[in-house]
Write a protein that holds these residues in place. Structure first.
Motif, PDB file in Angstrom:
ATOM      1  N   GLN A 213       0.815  -1.206   0.000  1.00  0.00           N
ATOM      2  CA  GLN A 213       0.000   0.000   0.000  1.00  0.00           C
ATOM      3  C   GLN A 213       0.856   1.267   0.000  1.00  0.00           C
ATOM      4  N   ASN A 214       2.027   1.192   0.622  1.00  0.00           N
ATOM      5  CA  ASN A 214       2.897   2.369   0.688  1.00  0.00           C
ATOM      6  C   ASN A 214       4.334   1.915   0.483  1.00  0.00           C
ATOM      7  N   ILE A 215       4.872   2.238  -0.660  1.00  0.00           N
ATOM      8  CA  ILE A 215       6.184   1.718  -1.034  1.00  0.00           C
ATOM      9  C   ILE A 215       7.251   2.809  -1.095  1.00  0.00           C
ATOM     10  N   ASP A 216       6.816   4.072  -1.141  1.00  0.00           N
ATOM     11  CA  ASP A 216       7.736   5.173  -1.418  1.00  0.00           C
ATOM     12  C   ASP A 216       8.654   5.525  -0.251  1.00  0.00           C
ATOM     13  N   ASN A 217       8.211   5.296   0.973  1.00  0.00           N
ATOM     14  CA  ASN A 217       8.993   5.721   2.140  1.00  0.00           C
ATOM     15  C   ASN A 217       9.736   4.574   2.821  1.00  0.00           C
ATOM     16  N   ILE A 218       9.796   3.425   2.158  1.00  0.00           N
ATOM     17  CA  ILE A 218      10.459   2.256   2.743  1.00  0.00           C
ATOM     18  C   ILE A 218      11.485   1.722   1.752  1.00  0.00           C
ATOM     19  N   GLN A 219      12.661   1.365   2.249  1.00  0.00           N
ATOM     20  CA  GLN A 219      13.672   0.746   1.386  1.00  0.00           C
ATOM     21  C   GLN A 219      13.392  -0.757   1.314  1.00  0.00           C
ATOM     22  N   LEU A 220      13.007  -1.207   0.112  1.00  0.00           N
ATOM     23  CA  LEU A 220      12.634  -2.602  -0.083  1.00  0.00           C
ATOM     24  C   LEU A 220      13.435  -3.203  -1.225  1.00  0.00           C
ATOM     25  N   GLN A 221      13.546  -4.537  -1.204  1.00  0.00           N
ATOM     26  CA  GLN A 221      14.167  -5.260  -2.304  1.00  0.00           C
ATOM     27  C   GLN A 221      13.296  -6.459  -2.661  1.00  0.00           C
ATOM     28  N   ALA A 222      13.436  -6.917  -3.892  1.00  0.00           N
ATOM     29  CA  ALA A 222      12.652  -8.059  -4.353  1.00  0.00           C
ATOM     30  C   ALA A 222      13.157  -9.332  -3.679  1.00  0.00           C
ATOM     31  N   LYS A 223      12.214 -10.075  -3.081  1.00  0.00           N
ATOM     32  CA  LYS A 223      12.573 -11.327  -2.416  1.00  0.00           C
ATOM     33  C   LYS A 223      12.652 -12.481  -3.416  1.00  0.00           C
ATOM     34  N   ARG A 224      12.036 -12.276  -4.566  1.00  0.00           N
ATOM     35  CA  ARG A 224      12.026 -13.281  -5.644  1.00  0.00           C
ATOM     36  C   ARG A 224      11.897 -12.533  -6.968  1.00  0.00           C
ATOM     37  N   HIS A 225      11.997 -13.234  -8.066  1.00  0.00           N
ATOM     38  CA  HIS A 225      11.776 -12.611  -9.376  1.00  0.00           C
ATOM     39  C   HIS A 225      10.299 -12.210  -9.485  1.00  0.00           C
ATOM     40  N   ILE A 226      10.043 -10.971  -9.888  1.00  0.00           N
ATOM     41  CA  ILE A 226       8.671 -10.475 -10.032  1.00  0.00           C
ATOM     42  C   ILE A 226       8.408 -10.238 -11.513  1.00  0.00           C
ATOM     43  N   PRO A 227       7.447 -10.949 -12.113  1.00  0.00           N
ATOM     44  CA  PRO A 227       7.176 -10.778 -13.550  1.00  0.00           C
ATOM     45  C   PRO A 227       6.651  -9.382 -13.879  1.00  0.00           C
ATOM     46  N   LYS A 228       6.748  -9.006 -15.122  1.00  0.00           N
ATOM     47  CA  LYS A 228       6.214  -7.734 -15.599  1.00  0.00           C
ATOM     48  C   LYS A 228       4.694  -7.719 -15.451  1.00  0.00           C
ATOM     49  N   GLY A 229       4.157  -6.571 -15.022  1.00  0.00           N
ATOM     50  CA  GLY A 229       2.708  -6.415 -14.912  1.00  0.00           C
ATOM     51  C   GLY A 229       2.092  -7.116 -13.719  1.00  0.00           C
ATOM     52  N   ARG A 230       2.897  -7.505 -12.733  1.00  0.00           N
ATOM     53  CA  ARG A 230       2.404  -8.207 -11.538  1.00  0.00           C
ATOM     54  C   ARG A 230       2.118  -7.208 -10.419  1.00  0.00           C
ATOM     55  N   ILE A 232       2.469  -6.035  -6.918  1.00  0.00           N
ATOM     56  CA  ILE A 232       3.516  -6.358  -5.948  1.00  0.00           C
ATOM     57  C   ILE A 232       2.886  -6.515  -4.569  1.00  0.00           C
ATOM     58  N   THR A 233       3.144  -7.655  -3.935  1.00  0.00           N
ATOM     59  CA  THR A 233       2.565  -7.953  -2.630  1.00  0.00           C
ATOM     60  C   THR A 233       3.655  -8.025  -1.561  1.00  0.00           C
ATOM     61  N   HIS A 234       3.222  -8.122  -0.317  1.00  0.00           N
ATOM     62  CA  HIS A 234       4.165  -8.244   0.803  1.00  0.00           C
ATOM     63  C   HIS A 234       5.003  -9.516   0.685  1.00  0.00           C
ATOM     64  N   ASN A 235       4.468 -10.535   0.018  1.00  0.00           N
ATOM     65  CA  ASN A 235       5.217 -11.781  -0.141  1.00  0.00           C
ATOM     66  C   ASN A 235       6.352 -11.654  -1.157  1.00  0.00           C
ATOM     67  N   ASP A 236       6.321 -10.603  -1.972  1.00  0.00           N
ATOM     68  CA  ASP A 236       7.317 -10.436  -3.036  1.00  0.00           C
ATOM     69  C   ASP A 236       8.541  -9.655  -2.583  1.00  0.00           C
ATOM     70  N   VAL A 237       8.470  -8.975  -1.436  1.00  0.00           N
ATOM     71  CA  VAL A 237       9.537  -8.043  -1.051  1.00  0.00           C
ATOM     72  C   VAL A 237       9.976  -8.271   0.391  1.00  0.00           C
ATOM     73  N   GLU A 238      11.088  -7.667   0.713  1.00  0.00           N
ATOM     74  CA  GLU A 238      11.607  -7.649   2.077  1.00  0.00           C
ATOM     75  C   GLU A 238      12.401  -6.361   2.257  1.00  0.00           C
ATOM     76  N   LEU A 239      12.748  -6.046   3.502  1.00  0.00           N
ATOM     77  CA  LEU A 239      13.546  -4.855   3.750  1.00  0.00           C
ATOM     78  C   LEU A 239      14.888  -4.958   3.024  1.00  0.00           C
ATOM     79  N   PHE A 240      15.365  -3.833   2.560  1.00  0.00           N
ATOM     80  CA  PHE A 240      16.598  -3.785   1.777  1.00  0.00           C
ATOM     81  C   PHE A 240      17.808  -4.133   2.636  1.00  0.00           C
ATOM     82  N   ASP A 241      18.726  -4.962   2.084  1.00  0.00           N
ATOM     83  CA  ASP A 241      19.972  -5.301   2.775  1.00  0.00           C
ATOM     84  C   ASP A 241      20.917  -4.101   2.715  1.00  0.00           C
ATOM     85  N   VAL A 242      21.215  -3.522   3.877  1.00  0.00           N
ATOM     86  CA  VAL A 242      22.124  -2.370   3.908  1.00  0.00           C
ATOM     87  C   VAL A 242      23.581  -2.823   4.016  1.00  0.00           C
ATOM     88  N   ILE A 243      23.770  -4.120   4.258  1.00  0.00           N
ATOM     89  CA  ILE A 243      25.118  -4.700   4.277  1.00  0.00           C
ATOM     90  C   ILE A 243      25.107  -5.971   3.454  1.00  0.00           C
TER      91      ILE A 243
END
Length: 299
Positions: A213-230, A232-243
């Motif tokens: 619902q709100n993606i702009d203020n959070i650093q996220l990365q793809a947890k798996r390959h996400i196809p075009k036109g999909r 994006i759900t909470h299951n597809d992403v996780e917090l971005f690895d800073v290290i």
């Protein structure tokens, strides 16, 4: 603009408008599995919304509150009366007599439930009907909504009385939800930026998981390959690895009132607040808490 060109554009627009009208008139309409009706005498306007040319379909018996007809028979009846663009998936179509009860309290609970789950939702309509005919509702009851019903636009809920009596209701909600859709294929571990997605409103139907619902203020990365036109759900992403594993990071430690900083090699990927192992220049393994991009504090 030349006169002939203006005439040509005008004719093109008229042709396009006629095409759209023709398309809408001939587009296939899928029959519902259930129609709730006000009277026992059921006519075609329940389906077609055309009162002027309505015709009789069936009668709900006085001894019952439901009547059904084979979908094929109903399609044939509609075709015979000039409605050629209907199709069906289920074997039968059910016509259920509406119960004379006030479901506004149940509807309010559903609205609260969906608005709690979605930061941006536009609810157009809600239909709530009991699974069995009811003359009245209990004086006291609580509404029970299942945990993951927000992923769907229809479902079954129940009410429970203080005497532990349960009554079940079918509901349908028409609503639009703001989601993020991938512009192109997103590879695993990619940090998401506005270049990777577009925000749009979609009709709530069936989501495979909760949309972001709100993606702009959070650093996220793809947890798996996400196809075009999909979506994006909470299951597809996780917090971005800073290290990243094997990266050289700055580790801070406080000793005798002094702040000391030294470099060490990270032994694993990590996010903010993760506890990870690092190796200093002497080869010693230490535990640190991640504080930011390539930064950590000695535990």
């Amino acid at each position: 603009m030349p006169k002939n060109l203006k005439i040509g554009i005008s004719m093109l627009f008229k042709f396009f408008a006629l095409f759209l009208i023709s398309f809408n008139l001939h587009a296939n309409i899928e029959l519902e599995g259930v129609y709730y009706v006000e009277n026992r005498e059921v006519n075609s306007s329940v389906i077609t919304q055309n009162e002027a040319d309505s015709f009789h379909i069936l009668t709900i018996p006085d001894s019952d509150y439901l009547a059904k007809i084979k979908s094929k028979e109903l399609i044939d009846l509609l075709h015979k009366n000039g409605y050629k663009n209907y199709e069906h998936k289920s074997s039968y179509v059910n016509f259920v007599l509406k119960s004379p009860i006030d479901t506004s309290f149940i509807k309010r609970r559903l609205i609260e439930y969906y608005e709690k789950e979605y930061e941006s939702i536009e609810i157009i309509d809600i239909v709530v009907e009991p699974r069995a005919y009811m003359e009245s509702l209990p004086d006291e009851y609580t509404v029970d909504i299942r945990e993951r019903d927000y992923l769907f636009n229809d479902g079954t809920i129940s009410i429970k009385t203080p005497q532990n009596m349960k009554y079940f209701f079918d509901y349908y909600i028409k609503a639009y939800v703001s989601v993020y859709e991938s512009r192109d294929k997103i590879k695993k571990d990619t940090k998401l930026t506005p270049l990777h997605y577009i925000q749009k409103k979609v009709l709530l139907e069936r989501f495979r998981a909760k949309p972001l619902q709100n993606i702009d203020n959070i650093q996220l990365q793809a947890k798996r390959h996400i196809p075009k036109g999909r979506i994006i759900t909470h299951n597809d992403v996780e917090l971005f690895d800073v290290i990243r594993r094997d990266a050289m990071i700055n580790v801070t430690m406080v000793k005798e009132g002094m702040v000391i900083t030294f470099s060490a090699k990270a032994l694993q990927d990590a996010k903010v607040n993760d506890i990870i192992k690092v190796q200093n220049s002497n080869g010693k393994i230490l535990k640190v808490r991640v504080t930011g991009n390539n930064r950590a504090e000695l535990e």
